[in-house]
Every structure is written in C-alpha cells, then in structure tokens.
Design an enzyme around this catalytic site. Sequence first.
Site, short mmCIF file in Angstrom:
data_model
loop_
_atom_site.label_atom_id
_atom_site.label_comp_id
_atom_site.label_asym_id
_atom_site.label_seq_id
_atom_site.Cartn_x
_atom_site.Cartn_y
_atom_site.Cartn_z
CD GLU A 178 -2.79 -1.09 2.42
OE1 GLU A 178 -2.78 -0.27 3.16
OE2 GLU A 178 -4.00 -2.09 2.26
CD GLU A 291 -4.73 -7.73 1.96
OE1 GLU A 291 -5.60 -7.00 2.35
OE2 GLU A 291 -3.57 -7.70 2.15
C1 XIL Z 1 -6.56 -5.86 8.51
C2 XIL Z 1 -6.66 -6.94 9.39
O1 XIL Z 1 -7.90 -7.79 8.90
C3 XIL Z 1 -7.37 -6.58 10.66
O2 XIL Z 1 -7.66 -7.49 11.56
C4 XIL Z 1 -6.52 -5.26 11.41
O3 XIL Z 1 -7.12 -4.62 12.42
C5 XIL Z 1 -5.98 -4.08 10.25
O4 XIL Z 1 -5.39 -5.08 9.07
N1 XIL Z 1 -4.92 -4.35 3.79
C6 XIL Z 1 -4.15 -5.15 4.24
C7 XIL Z 1 -4.30 -6.23 5.54
O5 XIL Z 1 -3.01 -5.58 3.73
O6 XIL Z 1 -3.00 -6.30 6.17
C8 XIL Z 1 -5.65 -5.56 6.28
O7 XIL Z 1 -5.79 -6.48 7.30
C9 XIL Z 1 -6.54 -5.17 5.57
C10 XIL Z 1 -6.09 -3.97 4.50
#
Ligand code: XIL
Length: 393
Positions: A178, A291
Amino acid sequence: MRRRSLLAMGAAGGAAAVLGTGASALASPAAAGLAVRPSANPGTSPTSLRALAAKIGLRFGTALIPQDIETPAWAAIAASQFSVVTPGNGMKWQIVEPTQGVYDWSQADQLVAFARANGQLVRGHTLLWHNQLPTWLTTGVANGTITNAQLKQLLHNHIQVEVSRYRGRIWQWDVANEFFLDANPSGIDPNNFWISHLGPDIIPQAFRWAHAADPGALLFYNDYNITGEDGTNAKSDAVYAWLKQMLSEGVPIMGVGSQGHLDTQYGFSPQLFQQDLERYASLGLKVAITEADVRTFVNNATDQVPTDHLAVFAQPYEFSGMLKAALAVPQVISFTIWGFTDADSWVPGTFAGEGYATIYDVNQQPKPAYYELQADLELGAFGAPRRVPTPMP
Ligand code: XIL
C-alpha cells in the site's frame, strides 16, 4: 478508510453471463462424471475449493487469525477448503516485535504449523507497511529518539530476522504494502511514513533485503484498487509504470498482489480487472489476488443481513468476476480471500455499517458466493461435460 470514486460502469459482465450459472445448472453430477456436489463441509472433498482449484494449477486461500485455528469447527473449514493461508495480522511488525528487541512469534508459528499440518502453502504478510507498526517505533521516530539512519537499520534488521526465521517455509512474501496514492494521477505517496523518512528507494531496498534472507521466496508488491477499482485506472497505471521501472533496475520483485477489497456500493468491471491482471503478467510477473472480499451495507454487525436485497446478488457476482478474471490469466497463481467467515471478518470493525463480505455467513454456513466460486472452479476444472456439439442442419 477506503475511498473510491463512484463508477458509471454497468454490471453486465459478458463472461459472467455466460459462465455464472453453468455448473449450478448441472442436474445430475453423477451423469456428468462428477463426484456428488456441492459440499462445503469439512472433510476431504473433491468439490472443495482447494481440490477444484488444484486441478487447474491455482492455490485457493484465506487469511486466518488465531480464533480460526483454535475453534475446531472453523479450523475444519480452513483446512478442508483452502490450500494457501495468510496470517491476517500474525506476521506484522506490531505483532512480532511489540517491545523493541522482544519478539513474539506465537501467532506466526501457529499459522505456519497449521499450514504444514494441512498441506497448505503460506503467504507471508507483510514486511514494509505504514500500518500496524509497533508503538515503540512510531513514537521513537516522532520524538526524535530514533533517527532516520537508525530507522533504516531497524527495518533492515526486522526484514532479515523475520524472513530468515521462516526461510524455506514461505511461498509468497508481501514485501511492500500500500504505497500508492488514491488519486489521479497516482504515484508513491510522499507522505507515507516510510517514504517521508527514508525516500522511495526504501521499497526496492526492502526487496533486496528480503531476497537475501530467503532467495527461494516469491517477493510481491501488494496493494488495493490496482485492478481498475478506482474507475480511472490511475492507480493501476502508476503501479504498472513503477513495477516496469523496478524490473528494469533488476529489483527482485517477482509478483504483484491485487488485494481485491470490493464494495457493492461502487462500480466494478471484471473486464478491467482482467486487463490489469494481464498487464502485470505481461511484465513477466506472477500475479495473485491476495485479500478478496466484497462488503455491503448490513442491518447490524452481528447478523450482517444486507439492507439492500440486490446486494445478495451483487456480492457473489463480484466475487465470481474476480475469480473468473483470475482464471483467465495463467500467471495468476493464487486467489486468497481475506477471512472465510463473516463471523470474524475485519469489515464490520473497519467500515461503519458494512459487512457480509466473505463467503460463509456468521454461522459458518456457505453463502451464495461460496457456491458461485465453486461453480466457477468446477467449470474451470471440468468444463461443461454434458454439452455436446449440435450437428449442423
Ligand atoms: C487488516 C486486518 O484484517 C485487521 O484485523 C487489522 O485490524 C487491520 O488490518 N489491507 C491489508 C491487510 O494489507 O493487512 C489489512 O488487514 C486489510 C487491508
């Protein structure tokens, strides 16, 4: 919080219209030479998502948090349906080094052991990100007790220690996560914690450090809205140009991960999604959906019933659109969803009023999206075996 511009794109995906209902229309799986289906229950099933995906060279994955592994009924789903797992939080810096120099590998070790016990590969996630950093680090940087030179050294050490610890046991590492702006034009965010302190060269540097620590791991750049979700494709354009530049400089980037966090209130073009996957692949990179989830507005965070009944159709449509796009691009090696059950999805806690984002409901029952993905994989694995050519008159 994710912001995306509204799109005027229609939801009439040609590929979806052709493929979406094919396998669900199979009246007699036995007649078609298929095993009894569908089954979303734990146990080794030839129609599990992992088994179907295996037939076409795809790993089907999920993120896992400790309670998924520690609750037996949930672990059974995690083990039977998925062939690659990502720690939802367990490998992030905040978790593995909560106090400077004091490591806690318990979550990461638990996930790696679970994967090994269940014949699953692991996606490591994530080494260089602006979120979920330890407080000692961000506080030290903010009050000047950690200089930029020390910050760089701490990062090097973090990457070296973590990647070495799991050397040989991680299939794909999300090295950097990101970094690009949600803007048109996009580009690396100059205000990002890492960029503002260490400059943009820290990203390729992180890849070199990770590669030195585990030369066998596939190293990924991972981001959201980089497969057309922003409508303009500006973020994808910027990431594509940057990847091309990095590769020309010999940086050991081997893959790009599109997170695939969708929301039914915005537009979604499966065609653009596929084109962007193809464009990354054309650089010689592996590609992964890392994701995937599709959120929508719900009645409450406990029951997560969509408030718009059409969302019940849009949600599986968007999941299916992502998977079919992925299946059309041979360089896509894995398709991972960000948690398999609405019961512990990150969505209700992050996006006010939203939920229903995964493929199992809050009681761990498979939702329409589960069956849609299963049908897509089944078509990919077996084609449509009951179809025969119609003789010309
Ligand atoms: C999220 C987790 O699912 C949560 O439990 C945490 O509080 C915040 O992070 N993009 C990503 C992930 O790359 O690591 C994130 O995961 C969601 C967005």
